[in-house]
Scaffold this active site. Structure first.
Site, PDB file in Angstrom:
ATOM      1  N   HIS A 197      -8.999  54.817  50.656  1.00  0.00           N
ATOM      2  CA  HIS A 197      -8.487  55.979  49.933  1.00  0.00           C
ATOM      3  C   HIS A 197      -9.563  57.054  49.933  1.00  0.00           C
ATOM      4  CE1 HIS A 197      -5.534  53.074  47.823  1.00  0.00           C
ATOM      5  NE2 HIS A 197      -4.948  53.685  48.837  1.00  0.00           N
ATOM      6  N   ALA A 198      -9.186  58.225  50.402  1.00  0.00           N
ATOM      7  CA  ALA A 198     -10.149  59.262  50.768  1.00  0.00           C
ATOM      8  C   ALA A 198     -11.040  59.700  49.616  1.00  0.00           C
ATOM      9  CB  ALA A 198      -9.391  60.462  51.343  1.00  0.00           C
ATOM     10  N   ARG A 273      -0.834  50.632  51.709  1.00  0.00           N
ATOM     11  CA  ARG A 273       0.542  50.183  51.458  1.00  0.00           C
ATOM     12  C   ARG A 273       1.291  49.981  52.786  1.00  0.00           C
ATOM     13  NH1 ARG A 273      -1.890  50.268  47.463  1.00  0.00           N
ATOM     14  NH2 ARG A 273      -1.260  50.837  45.334  1.00  0.00           N
ATOM     15  N   GLU A 403     -12.582  46.857  42.951  1.00  0.00           N
ATOM     16  CA  GLU A 403     -12.577  48.200  42.374  1.00  0.00           C
ATOM     17  C   GLU A 403     -13.910  48.435  41.680  1.00  0.00           C
ATOM     18  OE1 GLU A 403     -10.091  50.600  42.082  1.00  0.00           O
ATOM     19  OE2 GLU A 403      -8.420  49.565  43.072  1.00  0.00           O
TER      20      GLU A 403
END
Length: 436
Positions: A197-198, A273, A403
């Site tokens: 994710h950028a 996804r 995370e």
């Protein structure tokens, strides 16, 4: 070589990897005056419906309590703040009073007390590799590429630069392969990737810190020697380079890749996804305008297709011991599965025990708390994610997502927290290396 000459060369090498300017696009999205909030949402309320009529950008959602209540983080434009606070203000916690000001800090650089303490005397041993000052600030993409080359040059007999494929805009998905005394491609794989994710800039920095510790530690650290002599490391710090560049030139909060499609004007697919395991289920979206757009078919993004092919190659070579897809932010170790809340890998107890030990080790330097557990239960449902594919198809013994920090600043983690983030994760990984 005289010390003065050596230090001069090291200074030039460090300057070479931090000198590329970031040129903003004419279409740069300003977040000046935007406020960020955290809103509690009861378990019996649909999150999407709760925010559908409010002008807010969702940043994150997470289950915060055992009864399934949500905490949702959002960004609100200056013109909409009064209306938003009238609707949600009493329940909201302010996370940022000005996101634009927070973003401005990210590429200005900083020097931390942690860096000053740890960096004493280490530069001269890095063989022209920049020292821990690299982790004082975030960097443009071009400088990351140079840094990977510097890592490889500092460890020439035990490393090579690798490319797993190409992005939609034809940037190589590149990284570095490290090995020990058995020679390259001779051991089971440890496979890491970052910046899927950028906007999650901290992920590539932490992955680079892991690489730094391995490259500089192999000659003298018995634990590093043990893990590198028994496993080949394949590390891709930025697997969404198009999106990452876009966050630096145009929109800091961009998440997806930059793929265009002939049947929609919306841009981008969520690479996490688009994997085939659980594809299209809850926690993903069929809408191209959604942040969690899954694509129109599994692996129809070039990035996911390349990563899946690379994972399959490692599986067929010597198998995969550990896969980690690094993300931010939530401070949680995510085990499979994400696409279902009721299914668990056959070795889940073994995975949970390892995650527990890693979490405890992460907490030692700064008392940072990392939760752990099946991803769908401890964070949210996410169908078509990479860790589930690596678990079921890649046959990784441990197929995880982690995370990183934090729970307050979100995607705008201050530069002074880069090095502590790397330090605590390295402590967690050292626990893993001891078990392996």
């Amino acid at each position: 070589m005289k010390l003065a000459s050596l230090l001069s060369l090291l200074a030039l090498a460090a300057e070479a990897v931090i000198s590329t300017p970031v040129v903003r696009s004419p279409n740069y999205v300003s977040y000046d005056g935007y406020k960020a909030y955290r809103i509690p949402v009861p378990s019996n309320v649909d999150v999407d419906s709760a925010f559908a009529k409010l002008a807010a950008i969702e940043l994150r959602r997470r289950r915060e309590t055992p009864n399934g209540a949500w905490a949702v983080d959002v960004a609100v434009a200056p013109a909409d703040i009064a209306r938003f606070e009238a609707s949600k203000g009493r329940a909201a916690t302010v996370l940022s009073h000005d996101l634009g000001a927070d973003f401005a800090r990210e590429l200005t650089g900083s020097t931390t007390k942690d860096t000053a303490k740890i960096n004493k005397g280490e530069d001269a041993n890095a063989n022209a590799l920049p020292g821990l000052e690299w982790f004082d600030t975030y960097h443009p993409y071009a400088d990351h590429i140079t840094y990977w080359a510097s890592l490889q040059a500092a460890f020439p007999k035990n490393s090579e630069l690798i490319t797993a494929g190409q992005s939609f805009q034809k940037r190589p998905l590149q990284g570095i392969h490290l090995w020990g005394k058995g020679g390259k491609d001779s051991k089971p794989a440890i496979f890491f990737n970052g910046n899927v994710h950028a906007r999650e800039w901290i992920t590539s920095m932490v992955v680079e810190y892991i690489l730094y510790q391995i490259v500089t530690g192999y000659a003298s650290d018995p634990l590093v020697q043990k893990v590198l002599d028994n496993y080949d490391f394949y590390v891709l710090p930025v697997v969404n380079p198009d999106g990452f560049v876009y966050t630096q030139t145009t929109d800091r909060l961009w998440r997806k890749n930059r793929q265009t499609r002939s049947n929609t004007t919306a841009v981008g697919t969520d690479i996490n996804r688009n994997w085939s395991v659980g594809w299209g289920g809850e926690g993903s979206s069929p809408s191209p305008s959604s942040e969690t757009f899954s694509g129109f078919a599994p692996h129809d993004t070039p990035e996911t297709a390349a990563l899946a092919a690379y994972a399959n190659r490692l599986r067929d070579l010597h198998g995969i011991k550990l896969y980690v897809d690094w993300h931010s932010y939530s401070q949680v170790i995510l085990l499979s599965y994400g696409y279902t809340c009721t299914g668990f890998p056959a070795n889940f107890d073994e995975q949970e025990a390892l995650a527990k030990g890693i979490s405890a080790a992460i907490a030692k330097p700064y008392n940072t708390t990392f939760d752990y557990g099946q991803g769908c239960l401890v964070l949210y449902q996410s169908s078509g994610n990479g860790r589930d594919y690596l678990t079921d198809v890649g046959k990784a013994q441990f197929g995880w997502g982690i995370e990183l920090r934090d729970t307050q600043y979100g995607f705008v983690l201050p530069p002074e927290q880069i090095l502590p983030s790397g330090i605590e994760i390295w402590e967690g990984l050292k626990y893993a290396w001891q078990q392996f």
